[in-house]
Write an enzyme that holds these catalytic residues in place. Structure first.
Site, PDB file in Angstrom:
ATOM      1  N   SER A 102     -11.218  65.200  26.754  1.00  0.00           N
ATOM      2  CA  SER A 102     -10.323  65.936  25.845  1.00  0.00           C
ATOM      3  C   SER A 102     -10.435  65.512  24.375  1.00  0.00           C
ATOM      4  O   SER A 102     -10.376  66.385  23.504  1.00  0.00           O
ATOM      5  CB  SER A 102      -8.865  65.928  26.338  1.00  0.00           C
ATOM      6  OG  SER A 102      -8.342  64.636  26.408  1.00  0.00           O
ATOM      7  N   ASN A 149      -7.648  60.973  28.608  1.00  0.00           N
ATOM      8  CA  ASN A 149      -7.624  61.256  27.164  1.00  0.00           C
ATOM      9  C   ASN A 149      -8.518  60.291  26.380  1.00  0.00           C
ATOM     10  O   ASN A 149      -8.240  59.959  25.237  1.00  0.00           O
ATOM     11  CB  ASN A 149      -6.189  61.242  26.605  1.00  0.00           C
ATOM     12  CG  ASN A 149      -6.046  61.836  25.196  1.00  0.00           C
ATOM     13  OD1 ASN A 149      -5.205  61.396  24.419  1.00  0.00           O
ATOM     14  ND2 ASN A 149      -6.856  62.794  24.847  1.00  0.00           N
ATOM     15  N   ASP A 208     -15.593  64.922  35.050  1.00  0.00           N
ATOM     16  CA  ASP A 208     -15.227  63.599  34.532  1.00  0.00           C
ATOM     17  C   ASP A 208     -16.485  62.732  34.415  1.00  0.00           C
ATOM     18  O   ASP A 208     -17.159  62.479  35.419  1.00  0.00           O
ATOM     19  CB  ASP A 208     -14.238  62.989  35.534  1.00  0.00           C
ATOM     20  CG  ASP A 208     -13.713  61.644  35.090  1.00  0.00           C
ATOM     21  OD1 ASP A 208     -14.219  61.102  34.092  1.00  0.00           O
ATOM     22  OD2 ASP A 208     -12.790  61.138  35.748  1.00  0.00           O
TER      23      ASP A 208
HETATM   24  P1  4NP Z   1     -11.279  61.550  30.863  1.00  0.00           P
HETATM   25  O1  4NP Z   1     -12.089  60.444  31.722  1.00  0.00           O
HETATM   26  O2  4NP Z   1     -10.216  62.096  31.791  1.00  0.00           O
HETATM   27  O3  4NP Z   1     -12.316  62.543  30.504  1.00  0.00           O
HETATM   28  O4  4NP Z   1     -10.694  60.805  29.684  1.00  0.00           O
HETATM   29  C1  4NP Z   1     -11.447  59.381  32.377  1.00  0.00           C
HETATM   30  C2  4NP Z   1     -11.194  58.225  31.701  1.00  0.00           C
HETATM   31  C3  4NP Z   1     -10.580  57.170  32.348  1.00  0.00           C
HETATM   32  C4  4NP Z   1     -10.225  57.283  33.678  1.00  0.00           C
HETATM   33  C5  4NP Z   1     -10.478  58.475  34.342  1.00  0.00           C
HETATM   34  C6  4NP Z   1     -11.084  59.534  33.685  1.00  0.00           C
HETATM   35  N1  4NP Z   1      -9.633  56.211  34.357  1.00  0.00           N
HETATM   36  O5  4NP Z   1      -9.351  56.344  35.546  1.00  0.00           O
HETATM   37  O6  4NP Z   1      -9.371  55.162  33.757  1.00  0.00           O
END
Ligand code: 4NP
Length: 166
Positions: free
Chosen positions: A20, A16, A131
């Site tokens: 998103s 998040n 991602d």
């Molecule tokens: P999002 O990206 O799911 O698009 O917000 C990510 C942000 C942080 C992490 C993984 C995905 N994380 O593992 O910290």
């Protein structure tokens, strides 16, 4: 639609902080541009809880700004009440959708969950929003390109299916 007659959409990714909140800002801008601000409620959340309370990732904010999106959302985790509070819950990738479906308490709640990739039209090689967290600048630009494409299509479909007048 809920009692306030606003159609509510929750965008969901893992953290998040990248996809998103960007989807939330893109969709809010499209809703506003179409004069439908009062007819919609748009929010976002994450399936993971690593970044609760954080602003969106700096890189996502930097890439979104020139396109006219200010990302000010504070990260929160998906909660069970979201399944009652929202009309539509949109996961960014297959893992998000599978997590969301697993957490649904009823079939009706599970039916609210859809995949953002199903609304992508102009990028035939993508059926999900990847991602960008471990990617470079291109990853963030790609996310915004995919979201602008998918949100436009999704909004058209919501408007048609719910007879929302413009
Ligand atoms: P999002 O990206 O799911 O698009 O917000 C990510 C942000 C942080 C992490 C993984 C995905 N994380 O593992 O910290």
């Amino acid at each position: 639609m809920n009692e306030s007659s606003k159609y509510s959409v929750l965008f969901v990714c893992l953290g998040n902080i990248c996809r998103s909140p960007a989807a939330q800002a893109v969709m809010q801008a499209m809703v506003d541009d179409r004069g439908l601000t009062e007819r919609f409620y748009i929010d976002s959340a994450g399936t993971g809880g690593y970044h609760i309370g954080d602003l969106p990732d700096k890189r996502m904010r930097v890439h979104a700004r020139p396109r006219g999106y200010e990302l000010t959302h504070r990260a929160r985790r998906v909660q069970s009440s979201d399944y009652e509070d929202f009309d539509l819950i949109v996961g960014m990738d297959a893992a998000n959708v599978s997590d969301l479906c697993r957490r649904a308490a009823t079939i009706e709640q599970e039916r609210k969950v859809v995949m953002m990739g199903d609304y992508i039209r102009q990028f035939p090689h993508y059926d999900y929003v990847p991602d960008p967290y471990y990617e470079g600048s291109e990853g963030f630009e790609l996310v915004l390109d995919l979201l602008e494409d998918a949100c436009d299509n999704l909004l058209d479909k919501i408007i048609k299916q719910n007879n929302i007048s413009q």
